[in-house]
Design an enzyme around this catalytic site. Structure first.
Site, PDB file in Angstrom:
ATOM      1  N   GLU A 285       6.388  -2.018 -25.364  1.00 59.26           N
ATOM      2  CA  GLU A 285       7.760  -1.497 -25.290  1.00 59.26           C
ATOM      3  C   GLU A 285       8.612  -1.959 -26.464  1.00 59.26           C
ATOM      4  OE1 GLU A 285       8.752  -0.419 -20.688  1.00 59.26           O
ATOM      5  OE2 GLU A 285       9.584  -2.275 -21.480  1.00 59.26           O
ATOM      6  N   HIS A 306     -19.939  -5.886 -21.769  1.00 60.13           N
ATOM      7  CA  HIS A 306     -20.998  -5.059 -21.189  1.00 60.13           C
ATOM      8  C   HIS A 306     -20.565  -3.606 -21.005  1.00 60.13           C
ATOM      9  CE1 HIS A 306     -23.842  -8.375 -20.260  1.00 60.13           C
ATOM     10  NE2 HIS A 306     -22.722  -9.074 -20.364  1.00 60.13           N
ATOM     11  N   LYS A 421      10.970  10.000 -16.829  1.00 62.95           N
ATOM     12  CA  LYS A 421      11.834   9.772 -15.667  1.00 62.95           C
ATOM     13  C   LYS A 421      12.727  10.983 -15.413  1.00 62.95           C
ATOM     14  CE  LYS A 421      12.075   4.719 -16.058  1.00 62.95           C
ATOM     15  NZ  LYS A 421      12.973   3.567 -16.288  1.00 62.95           N
TER      16      LYS A 421
END
Length: 433
Positions: A285, A306, A421
């Site tokens: 951010e 892995h 948003k």
């Protein structure tokens, strides 16, 4: 004694770092004078030396009271910086599966997503247990915590009654404004304050992080001691003496000159997972603006070797690694001898499990740097105690702000997240103000 050591030998030449000496000095001195962009949110840099001890004592007393009342679980409700710092600290110090016996609460986390299944399972988990709620939000309007708070508040009120429930709800929010502050005034909840000049991702050393840590049994005073000592080291303007800013400059060179797109922060300890998540939000951010910034990724080795070890060794040359090398584990285990040696690992007798983990780290750094030519920055930390954690918080916060300023960015805003948003609220039919 400094708890963190920085090794850049497998990443970048020190002369390249020192080319930024004057620029770093200028930025740091302007930060200290609050003259940089975003200076209204520079309050975090002085937090370790300006703790509100009256409020801290109130937090200590509330945590002790909850334990005295036989509360079993504290439900921490928040998202992003409202919970990541606390969870990072609690798991860093206590481990993923903490040993029982000490006087502390189990901490669980809600409001971190919009999953109906996850929320229902958390509600079922606490339904027959004695729990309290810590709702954390500066504004009180963030959707995920707001929804979770309604569910858990209704369950608590159903269990103990509305009047009694007020004793077991703690709000951490703005001192004067916002919807959550209005609710606190109406309901009479205990509340703690998020300072105006500290943004969410830099708020771990405010009540946002400190109260859950106290409830989890951490020695928070030692975290603050570490943060104070760390701040004394990393507020210096001299780049030759300041490894936090050296790390910031190394990242900057990797991004802007060597054209790497991704930084992978690596730990060989699974209980560091949420510390890595905290770091990802901090840097993601702070730097991810104006089509700039390194993409912050994280891995737990040897587990992720892995799955992604092959890509790092021979895949696209898009990343460099920053490796946390823990010198002293919480607990170590000896490899015992088996006379039949049916599993074929008797060659490890007289070695410790941590020693084997370090061997994996050394072998991987060598493979990635010597063969794959992937740059590796090594951060050596002394241990995973509270004091060392305090050092790490200030190290990374200082480095992160400097990284953004080197890119001419405001470290403390995040305008991009408002786009999704706005779309979501439009879809959901949220009334306009």
């Amino acid at each position: 004694m400094e708890k963190i050591k920085l090794n850049l030998l497998n990443a970048i030449d020190s002369s390249e770092i020192l080319n930024y000496k004057d620029q770093v000095k200028e930025i740091n001195e302007k930060m200290n004078r609050f003259e940089m962009i975003g200076s209204d949110f520079l309050g975090w840099k002085d937090l370790p030396n300006q703790i509100n001890w009256d409020e801290f004592l109130n937090m200590e007393e509330k945590a002790k009271w909850l334990i005295k009342e036989n509360v079993e679980i504290l439900v921490v409700i928040g998202i992003g910086g409202s919970y990541l710092g606390a969870r990072a600290a609690i798991e860093f110090v206590n481990g993923t599966f903490p040993l029982s016996g000490s006087k502390k609460l189990e901490i669980i986390y809600a409001g971190t997503n919009l999953s109906s299944t996850a929320t229902a399972q958390l509600l079922a988990y606490v339904e027959n247990k004695k729990f309290a709620i810590n709702i954390i939000s500066k504004s009180g309007t963030t959707l995920e915590p707001s929804i979770a708070f309604r569910f858990f508040r209704e369950l608590l009120e159903k269990k103990v009654g509305k009047a009694e429930s007020r004793k077991f709800i703690i709000a951490t929010t703005d001192a004067n404004k916002g919807l959550l502050r209005e609710i606190v005034r109406k309901e009479g909840y205990t509340s703690f304050i998020i300072p105006d000049d500290v943004g969410g991702r830099y708020s771990v050393l405010t009540p946002v992080g400190l109260f859950p840590m106290l409830c989890a049994g951490l020695n928070v005073r030692e975290i603050l001691v570490g943060a104070q000592k760390s701040n004394d080291f990393y507020k210096k303007s001299d780049l030759e003496e300041n490894i936090a800013y050296q790390y910031a400059v190394a990242r900057h060179i990797m991004h802007t000159q060597k054209k790497y797109a991704v930084e992978v922060l690596i730990s060989y300890e699974p209980y560091f997972q949420y510390f890595l998540e905290w770091w990802k939000q901090l840097f993601g951010e702070t730097e991810g603006k104006n089509e700039l910034g390194l993409y912050p990724s994280s891995k737990i080795f040897s587990t992720d070797l892995h799955s992604l070890g092959q890509f790092i060794q021979e895949g696209s040359r898009i990343l460099f690694e920053t490796v946390i090398n823990l010198k002293k584990p919480k607990i170590d285990l000896d490899i015992s001898e088996d006379k039949e040696n049916f599993d074929g690992i008797n060659y490890l007798v007289n070695k410790t499990l941590h020693g084997i983990n370090v061997a994996a780290l050394d072998a991987t750094v060598s493979a990635h740097t010597d063969v794959a030519k992937v740059p590796n920055i090594i951060l050596e930390i002394a241990d995973s105690t509270e004091e060392t954690l305090g050092w790490l918080f200030m190290f990374f916060e200082r480095a992160c702000a400097m990284s953004a300023y080197l890119l001419n960015l405001n470290p403390f805003n995040q305008p991009g997240v408002e786009v999704y948003k706005a779309n979501m609220f439009k879809i959901l039919g949220k009334p306009k103000k």
